[in-house]
Design an enzyme around this catalytic site. Sequence first.
Site, PDB file in Angstrom:
ATOM      1  N   SER A 141       0.862  -1.178   0.000  1.00 50.39           N
ATOM      2  CA  SER A 141       0.000   0.000   0.000  1.00 50.39           C
ATOM      3  C   SER A 141       0.895   1.224   0.000  1.00 50.39           C
ATOM      4  O   SER A 141       2.043   1.169   0.450  1.00 50.39           O
ATOM      5  CB  SER A 141      -0.856  -0.001   1.273  1.00 50.39           C
ATOM      6  N   TYR A 154      -1.758  -0.288  10.727  1.00 55.35           N
ATOM      7  CA  TYR A 154      -1.751  -0.470   9.284  1.00 55.35           C
ATOM      8  C   TYR A 154      -0.424  -0.014   8.687  1.00 55.35           C
ATOM      9  O   TYR A 154       0.177  -0.728   7.887  1.00 55.35           O
ATOM     10  CB  TYR A 154      -2.932   0.279   8.657  1.00 55.35           C
TER      11      TYR A 154
END
Length: 187
Positions: A141, A154
């Site tokens: 990501s 995250y």
Amino acid sequence: MTGLKNKTALITGGTKGIGYAVAEAFLREGMNVVITGRNKAGTESAINNLRSIGENVQGVIADVRNLDDQKHCVEQTIQTFGKLDVLIANAGVGHFAPIDELSVKDWNEVIDTNLTGVFYSVKASLDQLKKNQGYIITIASLAGTNFFASGTAYNASKFGLVGFSQALMLDLRRQGIKVSTVMPGSV
């Protein structure tokens, strides 16, 4: 990757989102595809929809946080299609909260899914990928290089995944396995 027809891919987290879209694209190219999902209903639904694109698709109920599940996925892939050429390590989860509100349970789920789950998927697949000089593609990501508020778990998982993937590439390139990382933005 050139010459995708008749190659076999295992896609973790392939029941929706990026994993599902990759499965669709691979089926259109004539590949054999195995997707994983954590629940039976979601996995069956995805397989039924994917079969409208191509018949060479199978679903396996598995949790990337379990090494034995990942070994089972590879065994099922080999049993069904005879080989494994591509691993798409896609399964992921996100829990977002400021650190003082982030629970230990949510932290562990994010790290265990997004980072340890990729490690397990790779470990389970290595022998087949070495044999076939295959590909590993990790789905990281932009959060793997760009931090943001409420993203401690995250960000940590995706920063770790980017580093893992880069080191993995160095470990495996002399063994004929190609490693790439895709870093999408919000999906």
